[in-house]
Design a protein around this motif. Sequence first.
Motif, PDB file in Angstrom:
ATOM      1  N   PRO A   5       0.525  -1.099   0.094  1.00  0.00           N
ATOM      2  CA  PRO A   5       0.095   0.560  -0.394  1.00  0.00           C
ATOM      3  C   PRO A   5       0.611   1.178  -0.329  1.00  0.00           C
ATOM      4  CG  PRO A   5      -0.671  -1.538   1.655  1.00  0.00           C
ATOM      5  CD  PRO A   5       0.669  -2.143   1.242  1.00  0.00           C
ATOM      6  N   GLU A   6       1.686   0.929   1.383  1.00  0.00           N
ATOM      7  CA  GLU A   6       2.538   2.075   0.632  1.00  0.00           C
ATOM      8  C   GLU A   6       3.662   2.519  -0.219  1.00  0.00           C
ATOM      9  OE1 GLU A   6       6.013   2.639   3.872  1.00  0.00           O
ATOM     10  OE2 GLU A   6       4.528   2.683   5.342  1.00  0.00           O
ATOM     11  N   LEU A   7       3.743   1.828  -1.630  1.00  0.00           N
ATOM     12  CA  LEU A   7       4.291   2.192  -2.695  1.00  0.00           C
ATOM     13  C   LEU A   7       3.235   1.937  -3.782  1.00  0.00           C
ATOM     14  CD1 LEU A   7       6.983  -1.125  -3.321  1.00  0.00           C
ATOM     15  CD2 LEU A   7       6.824   1.598  -2.586  1.00  0.00           C
ATOM     16  N   THR A   9       0.842   4.228  -2.351  1.00  0.00           N
ATOM     17  CA  THR A   9       0.839   5.747  -2.053  1.00  0.00           C
ATOM     18  C   THR A   9       1.803   6.797  -3.313  1.00  0.00           C
ATOM     19  OG1 THR A   9      -0.188   5.607  -0.235  1.00  0.00           O
ATOM     20  CG2 THR A   9       1.514   7.085  -0.954  1.00  0.00           C
ATOM     21  N   GLY A  10       3.020   5.926  -3.083  1.00  0.00           N
ATOM     22  CA  GLY A  10       4.332   6.586  -3.850  1.00  0.00           C
ATOM     23  C   GLY A  10       3.522   6.525  -5.821  1.00  0.00           C
ATOM     24  N   ASP A  13       1.150   9.172  -6.357  1.00  0.00           N
ATOM     25  CA  ASP A  13       2.247  10.779  -6.814  1.00  0.00           C
ATOM     26  C   ASP A  13       3.683  10.489  -7.538  1.00  0.00           C
ATOM     27  OD1 ASP A  13       0.696  11.683  -4.785  1.00  0.00           O
ATOM     28  OD2 ASP A  13       1.865  10.939  -2.917  1.00  0.00           O
ATOM     29  N   ASP A  33      -8.266  -4.253  -4.722  1.00  0.00           N
ATOM     30  CA  ASP A  33      -8.096  -3.153  -3.922  1.00  0.00           C
ATOM     31  C   ASP A  33      -6.762  -2.262  -3.861  1.00  0.00           C
ATOM     32  OD1 ASP A  33      -9.461  -5.331  -2.058  1.00  0.00           O
ATOM     33  OD2 ASP A  33      -8.308  -6.187  -1.137  1.00  0.00           O
ATOM     34  N   ASP A  36      -8.954   0.073  -5.516  1.00  0.00           N
ATOM     35  CA  ASP A  36      -8.931   1.028  -4.778  1.00  0.00           C
ATOM     36  C   ASP A  36      -8.153   1.758  -4.425  1.00  0.00           C
ATOM     37  OD1 ASP A  36     -11.813   0.124  -5.964  1.00  0.00           O
ATOM     38  OD2 ASP A  36     -11.734  -1.260  -3.843  1.00  0.00           O
ATOM     39  N   GLN A  37      -6.888   1.882  -3.504  1.00  0.00           N
ATOM     40  CA  GLN A  37      -6.896   2.675  -3.374  1.00  0.00           C
ATOM     41  C   GLN A  37      -6.177   3.387  -4.438  1.00  0.00           C
ATOM     42  OE1 GLN A  37      -2.766   1.158  -1.726  1.00  0.00           O
ATOM     43  NE2 GLN A  37      -1.946   3.257  -1.200  1.00  0.00           N
ATOM     44  N   PHE A  40      -8.978   6.264  -5.008  1.00  0.00           N
ATOM     45  CA  PHE A  40      -9.736   7.093  -3.129  1.00  0.00           C
ATOM     46  C   PHE A  40      -8.244   7.987  -3.425  1.00  0.00           C
ATOM     47  CE2 PHE A  40      -8.604   8.260   0.423  1.00  0.00           C
ATOM     48  CZ  PHE A  40      -9.562   8.873   1.192  1.00  0.00           C
ATOM     49  N   GLU A  41      -7.379   7.689  -3.625  1.00  0.00           N
ATOM     50  CA  GLU A  41      -6.019   8.829  -3.200  1.00  0.00           C
ATOM     51  C   GLU A  41      -6.629   9.771  -4.518  1.00  0.00           C
ATOM     52  OE1 GLU A  41      -2.712   7.362  -2.004  1.00  0.00           O
ATOM     53  OE2 GLU A  41      -3.484   5.854  -0.638  1.00  0.00           O
ATOM     54  N   LEU A  44      -8.417  11.836  -3.815  1.00  0.00           N
ATOM     55  CA  LEU A  44      -8.399  11.993  -2.347  1.00  0.00           C
ATOM     56  C   LEU A  44      -8.072  13.748  -2.677  1.00  0.00           C
ATOM     57  CD1 LEU A  44      -8.707  12.620   1.179  1.00  0.00           C
ATOM     58  CD2 LEU A  44      -7.398  11.282   1.343  1.00  0.00           C
ATOM     59  N   ARG A  45      -7.011  13.755  -3.413  1.00  0.00           N
ATOM     60  CA  ARG A  45      -6.031  14.413  -4.240  1.00  0.00           C
ATOM     61  C   ARG A  45      -6.672  15.953  -4.947  1.00  0.00           C
ATOM     62  NH1 ARG A  45      -1.244  15.181  -4.239  1.00  0.00           N
ATOM     63  NH2 ARG A  45      -0.857  15.873  -6.324  1.00  0.00           N
ATOM     64  N   GLY A  47      -9.550  16.072  -4.463  1.00  0.00           N
ATOM     65  CA  GLY A  47     -10.958  17.243  -3.551  1.00  0.00           C
ATOM     66  C   GLY A  47     -10.428  18.369  -1.810  1.00  0.00           C
TER      67      GLY A  47
ATOM     68  N   LEU B 104     -14.826  16.608   4.600  1.00  0.00           N
ATOM     69  CA  LEU B 104     -13.251  16.324   3.810  1.00  0.00           C
ATOM     70  C   LEU B 104     -12.494  17.731   5.259  1.00  0.00           C
ATOM     71  CD1 LEU B 104     -10.849  14.862   2.279  1.00  0.00           C
ATOM     72  CD2 LEU B 104     -11.672  17.380   0.558  1.00  0.00           C
ATOM     73  N   ARG B 122       1.882  17.246   0.803  1.00  0.00           N
ATOM     74  CA  ARG B 122       1.863  16.853  -0.547  1.00  0.00           C
ATOM     75  C   ARG B 122       0.327  17.119  -1.659  1.00  0.00           C
ATOM     76  NH1 ARG B 122       3.548  16.243  -5.105  1.00  0.00           N
ATOM     77  NH2 ARG B 122       2.297  14.449  -5.899  1.00  0.00           N
ATOM     78  N   ASP B 123      -0.284  16.888  -1.238  1.00  0.00           N
ATOM     79  CA  ASP B 123      -1.720  17.277  -1.388  1.00  0.00           C
ATOM     80  C   ASP B 123      -2.054  18.761  -1.733  1.00  0.00           C
ATOM     81  OD1 ASP B 123      -1.472  14.218  -1.691  1.00  0.00           O
ATOM     82  OD2 ASP B 123      -3.315  13.957  -0.211  1.00  0.00           O
ATOM     83  N   TYR B 129       7.807  14.397  -3.047  1.00  0.00           N
ATOM     84  CA  TYR B 129       8.564  14.169  -1.978  1.00  0.00           C
ATOM     85  C   TYR B 129       9.905  14.533  -1.306  1.00  0.00           C
ATOM     86  CZ  TYR B 129       5.333  10.550  -1.773  1.00  0.00           C
ATOM     87  OH  TYR B 129       3.593   9.723  -1.824  1.00  0.00           O
ATOM     88  N   MET B 144       6.743   9.175   2.716  1.00  0.00           N
ATOM     89  CA  MET B 144       5.674   8.145   1.709  1.00  0.00           C
ATOM     90  C   MET B 144       5.182   7.513   2.428  1.00  0.00           C
ATOM     91  SD  MET B 144       6.807   5.359  -0.703  1.00  0.00           S
ATOM     92  CE  MET B 144       8.311   6.034  -1.707  1.00  0.00           C
ATOM     93  N   HIS B 148       1.059   7.958   3.538  1.00  0.00           N
ATOM     94  CA  HIS B 148       0.077   6.760   3.055  1.00  0.00           C
ATOM     95  C   HIS B 148      -1.081   7.038   3.960  1.00  0.00           C
ATOM     96  CE1 HIS B 148      -1.329   2.813   2.492  1.00  0.00           C
ATOM     97  NE2 HIS B 148      -0.889   2.748   3.506  1.00  0.00           N
ATOM     98  N   ARG B 151      -3.443   9.244   4.602  1.00  0.00           N
ATOM     99  CA  ARG B 151      -4.505   9.022   3.368  1.00  0.00           C
ATOM    100  C   ARG B 151      -5.672   7.849   3.303  1.00  0.00           C
ATOM    101  NH1 ARG B 151      -1.105   9.338  -2.351  1.00  0.00           N
ATOM    102  NH2 ARG B 151      -0.785  12.175  -2.445  1.00  0.00           N
ATOM    103  N   ARG B 155      -9.317   7.731   4.558  1.00  0.00           N
ATOM    104  CA  ARG B 155     -10.297   6.856   3.814  1.00  0.00           C
ATOM    105  C   ARG B 155     -11.326   6.432   4.815  1.00  0.00           C
ATOM    106  NH1 ARG B 155      -8.140   2.155  -0.261  1.00  0.00           N
ATOM    107  NH2 ARG B 155     -10.461   2.067  -1.542  1.00  0.00           N
ATOM    108  N   SER B 163      -7.864   0.179   4.635  1.00  0.00           N
ATOM    109  CA  SER B 163      -6.716   0.108   2.857  1.00  0.00           C
ATOM    110  C   SER B 163      -5.955  -1.022   4.159  1.00  0.00           C
ATOM    111  CB  SER B 163      -5.917   1.267   2.995  1.00  0.00           C
ATOM    112  OG  SER B 163      -4.808   1.077   2.032  1.00  0.00           O
TER     113      SER B 163
END
Lengths: 294, 163
Positions: A5-7, A9-10, A13, A33, A36-37, A40-41, A44-45, A47, B104, B122-123, B129, B144, B148, B151, B155, B163
């Motif tokens: 999941p962290e990667l 996110t990377g 970005d 999954d 979806d992440q 969402f991200e 979210l960005r 928003g 939000l 970031r956002d 980064y 990172m 993560h 976010r 979520r 997540s």
Amino acid sequence: LNCHPELVTGYVDGALDDLSAAQIKAHLEDCSDCRDQVEFEQSLRKGLRGLSVLEPRGDLRQEILKRSRRRRRRVLRWALPTAAVFVAISILTARTSAGFLAWELVKDHTHCFAPQPLELHVFGSNPESVASWFSEQGNHIPSPPAAAGGLELVGGRRCMLLDFVIVAHLLYEGEHRQASVFVLPNSRAIPDAYATEIGARAVRLVRVGGHTVGVVAETPEDAESFRRALVQSRAWNTLPGPFLTVNALAATIFVRPSGAVAQLGARVNGIHEVTGSIPVSSTKSRQQLTRSPG
Amino acid sequence: VNREERFEAEAVPHLRSLFGTAYRMTRSVHDAEDLVQETFLRAFRGFDRFTPGTNIRAWLYTILYRVRTDALRRAGRSPATVELTNDGPAVAPGQDALGGSEDLVRALDALPEVFRVAVILRDVQEFTYEEIAQILEVPIGTVMSRIHRGRALLRITLGGPKS
């Protein structure tokens, strides 16, 4: 490939290197999954980016500018004048009070000798050579006594006093004893003769041929020996006045017990300037330097 | 051009963006004003050390974050340990000066500061980064990880799947 999941996110970005990005991209094909992440991200960005930004009140900018200027002016308004007044007081006190000058010379002596001796700038027993070395540095001094009260000239250094004046500091050494000479600008307000004791040291301030001479020694007898030697010295009493009013002279002589000899030994190792015209210390001095003080 | 004029021309234009971030960090207009004022004072004092032509925005944010960290440390806290109290954000729902996107905003305010700051940089502020690593004075991997986790927490708060 497992989920990272962290990667992910990377990846969203664009912060991954090419290889990792390609691996995540391939993984996303098979993993809902993680897809979806990503989704969402990304939303979210969008928003967060769309959130309205709270505006600072209108005068905050002016306030900041005003405070920066005020801070600066405050420094100029107070710090500099305060420093100037302090320096002026130091100079006035140092130049008008014999007691202050005596104290300062004793303090300077202590500073030069202990606990870690400062280096000599010039090393030699020939008074004329030492005097001419000082003259080359801008401290015009008459030939100092070669010896007094059994103490012999071994060299000197240039020292800065509290009023930023650089003075000549001559060192003498004897049987388990040590001595120095400081050369100061003319001090009109110092009395013609002044004697005091500060700590374990005897101090003499004397005017010699229009100059002020300060003597500091461990015993009054040693101090007197140097005072007499200076007063009786032809070189010190016949030097033309105008020359010395510009850069006049005061001498401080110290005598210390055996420990000083060992300290001088340390000084010798630290010499960083020895002019060719000045002979290295006398044999006697050298013996003293190597002898363990008793 | 003297120092003051240069500072006014190069640093002060970032006031709006810094204030917005300070408000998101502190969740209080008053604290945000203090934070930004102190940031600009320090920036002004250190302006001689700033190399013209380099990233002044990241430089200012570095100072902002340091001022904030210092203030929290003086108060016996650190951004890493600042958790939301049960009382919720300092600004009550509906009273948020921003209006709109209330869910939000509330979710963002509810984030522990350490993650909230990373997400905002970031956002909202669109720092890279590398820049965020410089501002927060942490390795890129940590950047990172914080983004993560921030976010992921958002979520959950916003009602999405874990997540």
